[in-house]
Scaffold this active site. Structure first.
Site, PDB file in Angstrom:
ATOM      1  N   HIS A   1       0.827  -1.213   0.000  1.00 47.90           N
ATOM      2  CA  HIS A   1       0.000   0.000   0.000  1.00 47.90           C
ATOM      3  C   HIS A   1       0.868   1.274   0.000  1.00 47.90           C
ATOM      4  O   HIS A   1       0.773   2.105  -0.906  1.00 47.90           O
ATOM      5  CB  HIS A   1      -0.881   0.041   1.251  1.00 47.90           C
ATOM      6  CG  HIS A   1      -1.798  -1.132   1.428  1.00 47.90           C
ATOM      7  ND1 HIS A   1      -2.807  -1.466   0.555  1.00 47.90           N
ATOM      8  CD2 HIS A   1      -1.869  -2.045   2.423  1.00 47.90           C
ATOM      9  CE1 HIS A   1      -3.449  -2.529   0.991  1.00 47.90           C
ATOM     10  NE2 HIS A   1      -2.919  -2.897   2.126  1.00 47.90           N
TER      11      HIS A   1
HETATM   12  O1  RIB Z   1      -5.363   0.565   3.954  1.00 46.97           O
HETATM   13  C1  RIB Z   1      -3.962   0.545   3.948  1.00 46.97           C
HETATM   14  C2  RIB Z   1      -3.399   1.745   4.637  1.00 46.97           C
HETATM   15  O2  RIB Z   1      -3.829   1.783   5.993  1.00 46.97           O
HETATM   16  C3  RIB Z   1      -1.861   1.711   4.708  1.00 46.97           C
HETATM   17  O3  RIB Z   1      -1.361   3.015   4.724  1.00 46.97           O
HETATM   18  C4  RIB Z   1      -1.616   1.033   6.013  1.00 46.97           C
HETATM   19  O4  RIB Z   1      -0.343   1.370   6.574  1.00 46.97           O
HETATM   20  C5  RIB Z   1      -2.715   1.612   6.858  1.00 46.97           C
HETATM   21  O5  RIB Z   1      -2.274   2.898   7.326  1.00 46.97           O
END
Ligand code: RIB
Ligand code: CA
Length: 299
Positions: free
Chosen positions: A235
């Site tokens: 992500h």
């Molecule tokens: O949904 C994924 C995001 O939420 C990423 O940034 C993870 O680190 C959490 O913060």
């Protein structure tokens, strides 16, 4: 590229930060921490410890917001582990820099108009507060890269919403509605840049970044003994990559609105017809993106 990284470390934040620290193309002015994956005390401690581990304590860490624009934060300790990580980084003597994250973001962006890129890897509370603090800030960022949104698929916290947006939907509306240039990297992209459990290529290497990344990945999968976790989505790392390798992503301009209550809270509605200030990432060259990110772990 001068940048500030706003972050809630967090397993994937740690991989993103290793890559950013190793990138010859990023001049990291500071890390700013926000509550999200874990409480602010944990996300800030994790950021300080990571910089020490990587030998980069010259980079200041400014602590940010511990409450969203409305309500309270929800955390993801079950995903990221006690204190926000599944590994215990060595303690550090370094402390957060004097002054808060919001003032640092505002003062730095205004001091270098058009020069500072902001990466937002957690809930958008700090970014929203900076935009609300001074109306000139929206025109001062070079660009804001946001990890967030369900994209064209389902959410990861509810069927409708992705965690960063869900945890502070009001802040997301402030950022998307401000007119500041945003590139949004959502789950539709991060699910295409994920790795499987025990994927050897990500568990090898003898540099500090590679060794830590391997520990984070192995322990993240092990946290789920039942083995339901089959893939780790990059992500936050692919959000950093979007700025370094824009040739590997495809975007469409849109106007976004975020649902702020009810069952679908955190869901993003994108209007592509009228364009807008948010470039939503709609495609990624997955194999090249993963190869690029893996290379940055080595430095
Ligand atoms: O949904 C994924 C995001 O939420 C990423 O940034 C993870 O680190 C959490 O913060
Ligand atoms: Ca994050």
């Amino acid at each position: 590229m001068k940048c500030i990284i706003d972050t809630d470390p967090g397993a994937d934040d740690v991989l993103a930060l290793i890559m950013a620290l190793n990138s010859p193309d990023l001049e990291i002015l500071a890390l700013t921490t926000v509550e999200g994956n874990a409480r602010l005390e944990h996300t800030t401690a994790n950021a300080l410890r990571l910089l020490d581990y990587m030998g980069r304590t010259e980079i200041p860490v400014y602590s940010g917001e511990s409450t969203p624009l409305e309500g309270e934060f929800h955390h993801a300790y079950e995903v990221h582990g006690d204190e926000g990580l599944t590994v215990r980084l060595p303690d550090t003597e370094t402390k957060p820099a004097q002054g808060g994250a919001i003032d640092f973001i505002v003062d730095t962006a205004l001091a270098m108009p058009g020069e500072v890129t902001l990466f937002a890897l957690g809930p958008l509370t700090n970014v929203a507060r900076a935009l609300m603090r001074d109306e000139r800030v929206k025109d001062a960022f070079e660009r804001v890269y946001v990890m967030g949104g369900q994209g064209d698929g389902s959410g990861n916290v509810t069927p409708y919403a992705e965690f960063n947006i869900w945890d502070d939907p009001y802040a997301a509306n402030v950022v998307f509605g401000s007119g500041t240039p945003v590139t949004l990297v959502g789950l539709n992209i991060t699910r295409q840049t994920s790795i499987a459990r025990n994927e050897e290529a990500w568990l090898t290497g003898d540099t500090p970044g590679e060794m830590l990344a391997a520990q984070v990945l192995e322990s993240w999968f092990e946290l789920d003994e039942a083995g339901h976790r089959s893939r780790f989505s990059m992500h936050d790392p692919v959000t950093i990559m979007a700025a370094l390798r824009p040739d590997l992503i495809q975007t469409r301009a849109a106007t976004l609105t975020v649902e702020t209550d009810g069952e679908r809270v955190g869901e993003i509605a994108a209007d592509y017809e009228s364009g807008g200030s948010v470039d939503v990432t709609v495609g990624v060259k997955s194999a090249e993106a993963l190869a690029f990110m893996r290379g940055l772990l080595r430095g």
